[in-house]
Design an enzyme around this catalytic site. Structure first.
Site, PDB file in Angstrom:
ATOM      1  N   GLU A 188       0.863  -1.194   0.000  1.00 21.17           N
ATOM      2  CA  GLU A 188       0.000   0.000   0.000  1.00 21.17           C
ATOM      3  C   GLU A 188       0.891   1.233   0.000  1.00 21.17           C
ATOM      4  O   GLU A 188       1.961   1.233   0.654  1.00 21.17           O
ATOM      5  CB  GLU A 188      -0.862   0.011   1.269  1.00 21.17           C
ATOM      6  CG  GLU A 188      -1.667   1.281   1.491  1.00 21.17           C
ATOM      7  CD  GLU A 188      -2.343   1.345   2.869  1.00 21.17           C
ATOM      8  OE1 GLU A 188      -1.864   0.708   3.828  1.00 21.17           O
ATOM      9  OE2 GLU A 188      -3.377   2.058   2.953  1.00 21.17           O
TER      10      GLU A 188
ATOM     11  N   ASN B 258      -6.804   6.260  -2.138  1.00 20.03           N
ATOM     12  CA  ASN B 258      -5.736   5.334  -1.771  1.00 20.03           C
ATOM     13  C   ASN B 258      -5.903   4.141  -2.710  1.00 20.03           C
ATOM     14  O   ASN B 258      -6.784   3.304  -2.504  1.00 20.03           O
ATOM     15  CB  ASN B 258      -5.898   4.923  -0.297  1.00 20.03           C
ATOM     16  CG  ASN B 258      -4.722   4.101   0.209  1.00 20.03           C
ATOM     17  OD1 ASN B 258      -3.987   3.506  -0.588  1.00 20.03           O
ATOM     18  ND2 ASN B 258      -4.552   4.074   1.523  1.00 20.03           N
TER      19      ASN B 258
ATOM     20  N   LYS C 290      -9.334   2.198  -2.349  1.00 22.77           N
ATOM     21  CA  LYS C 290      -9.619   1.715  -0.986  1.00 22.77           C
ATOM     22  C   LYS C 290     -10.980   2.208  -0.497  1.00 22.77           C
ATOM     23  O   LYS C 290     -11.247   3.412  -0.458  1.00 22.77           O
ATOM     24  CB  LYS C 290      -8.519   2.210  -0.044  1.00 22.77           C
ATOM     25  CG  LYS C 290      -8.600   1.685   1.385  1.00 22.77           C
ATOM     26  CD  LYS C 290      -7.370   2.150   2.153  1.00 22.77           C
ATOM     27  CE  LYS C 290      -7.321   1.600   3.561  1.00 22.77           C
ATOM     28  NZ  LYS C 290      -6.051   2.021   4.248  1.00 22.77           N
TER      29      LYS C 290
ATOM     30  N   GLU D 163      -6.297   9.059   7.379  1.00 25.05           N
ATOM     31  CA  GLU D 163      -6.748   8.612   6.059  1.00 25.05           C
ATOM     32  C   GLU D 163      -8.084   9.232   5.680  1.00 25.05           C
ATOM     33  O   GLU D 163      -8.299   9.532   4.495  1.00 25.05           O
ATOM     34  CB  GLU D 163      -6.824   7.077   6.005  1.00 25.05           C
ATOM     35  CG  GLU D 163      -5.465   6.422   6.071  1.00 25.05           C
ATOM     36  CD  GLU D 163      -5.495   4.992   5.612  1.00 25.05           C
ATOM     37  OE1 GLU D 163      -5.094   4.119   6.415  1.00 25.05           O
ATOM     38  OE2 GLU D 163      -5.905   4.721   4.478  1.00 25.05           O
TER      39      GLU D 163
ATOM     40  N   CYS E 295      -5.177  -2.726   2.638  1.00 19.82           N
ATOM     41  CA  CYS E 295      -4.999  -2.577   4.071  1.00 19.82           C
ATOM     42  C   CYS E 295      -6.225  -2.819   4.948  1.00 19.82           C
ATOM     43  O   CYS E 295      -6.610  -3.955   5.142  1.00 19.82           O
ATOM     44  CB  CYS E 295      -4.386  -1.210   4.354  1.00 19.82           C
ATOM     45  SG  CYS E 295      -3.549  -1.208   5.922  1.00 19.82           S
TER      46      CYS E 295
ATOM     47  N   ASN F  22      -0.123  -0.897   5.388  1.00 22.55           N
ATOM     48  CA  ASN F  22       0.813  -0.169   6.255  1.00 22.55           C
ATOM     49  C   ASN F  22       0.127  -0.119   7.616  1.00 22.55           C
ATOM     50  O   ASN F  22      -0.826   0.660   7.774  1.00 22.55           O
ATOM     51  CB  ASN F  22       1.023   1.280   5.792  1.00 22.55           C
ATOM     52  CG  ASN F  22       1.716   1.444   4.462  1.00 22.55           C
ATOM     53  OD1 ASN F  22       2.227   2.522   4.167  1.00 22.55           O
ATOM     54  ND2 ASN F  22       1.745   0.439   3.625  1.00 22.55           N
TER      55      ASN F  22
END
Ligand code: ING
Length: 309
Positions: free
Chosen positions: A47, A107, A124, A143, A169, A194
């Site tokens: 990621e 992402n 994501k 995020e 993730c 991550n």
């Protein structure tokens, strides 16, 4: 008939905030050299593979935020990666921060085939963390500040001789992620992550508990959807902030068949047969024979919990 494939998780060690994309891409192409030497067909990078995990930093200047994003892919910094992979006939998954021409921030992860063509894109869906600075936390996880939820759903693509899907993730913690792909016949889910080694809101949650949740989530997703999963970490200490490793490859029985041992750049390889997904898909997880969707309504009609009276 057998469909053998050599797959790898190309784990990234830490990327410091000051590290250039060029320096990072050199590390990724070194991992590709190792994959080529090991006769690997498909490599899963991590990621946000091109930069440090920047959502740990509170930023207010949009130009600074956007400096962590890629406006096109491939681009000058990443072209060497695409060219080397195509020369080696290696397909790959790559996670990065995507800034679209019309100004959206995702992402993102892409699926690239053996000829260096981008065959799929995923954004994501499950964004963890928060959007404003949180004094209560030992460190920030912004995020929700820097990315929009993905708008592409959970597609799968026919490539590499099988049916491949992707996630990123936090997505790996949500069973819906795997099930939507499972309902499309997915045979290999590629994902990067991550994950901080500590819980910013729960000081006594150690890294072993967090690695347990990571393995549990990936193994369950693999088993319950009869698919392989390749999960690749970015890990190690980034500007003082530890991320855990634990990159792994799980088979359709949910068994871990390869796992990283370090928190550095490390390639782990497994020789798989995509046909090994068939037995469970045709027996215990033959969805069309066993699922009772008339009872599953809450899963899509509700967002949060609705407690009984
Ligand atoms: N990182 C973490 C992850 O989901 C997290 C955030 C960690 C959420 C532990 C909950 C528990 O692995 C990213 N980047 O999503």
């Amino acid at each position: 008939m057998p469909r053998p494939l050599r797959v790898a998780a190309a784990q990234s060690g830490p990327i410091q905030r000051a590290e250039s994309r060029q320096a990072v891409v050199k590390r990724l192409t070194d991992l590709l050299d190792q994959a080529h030497a090991a006769k690997v067909d498909f490599v899963v990078f991590t990621e946000l593979a091109l930069t440090t995990f920047f959502p740990r930093w509170y930023m207010t200047d949009q130009a600074e935020v956007d400096s962590w994003f890629e406006r096109e892919m491939p681009n000058a910094a990443t072209r060497p990666l695409f060219e080397k992979a195509a020369a080696y006939k290696i397909g790959f998954y790559l996670g990065y921060a995507e800034l679209t021409p019309d100004g959206h921030h995702y992402n993102t992860a892409i699926l690239v085939d053996r000829d260096g063509r981008i065959v799929g894109k995923y954004r994501k869906v499950h964004l963890p963390g928060h959007s404003e600075f949180d004094n209560e936390r030992a460190f920030q996880h912004l995020e929700k500040r820097y990315f929009e939820p993905g708008n592409l759903g959970f597609p799968v693509w026919r490539t590499m001789g099988g049916i491949f899907g992707m996630c990123v993730c936090n997505d790996r913690r949500w069973p819906e992620t795997y099930r939507v792909m499972g309902l499309q016949g997915v045979e290999l889910v590629a994902l990067g992550y991550n994950t901080p080694s500590t819980n910013s809101q729960k000081a006594d949650e150690g890294v072993e508990k967090r690695l347990f949740h990571h393995r549990l989530s990936v193994q369950a997703g693999a088993y319950q959807n009869a698919t392989f999963v390749v999960a690749t970490a970015k890990c190690g200490v980034e500007d003082g902030h530890p991320l855990f490793g634990g990159s792994l490859i799980a088979n359709p029985d949910g068994e871990i068949i390869a796992e990283a041992r370090t928190e550095d750049d490390e390639l782990i390889v497994a020789a798989i047969d995509l046909d090994d997904t068939r037995f469970n898909k045709e027996t215990i997880f033959d969805f069309k024979r066993h699922r009772r969707t008339e009872h599953y309504g809450r899963i899509t009609s509700q967002v949060g919990v609705e407690l009984p009276k």
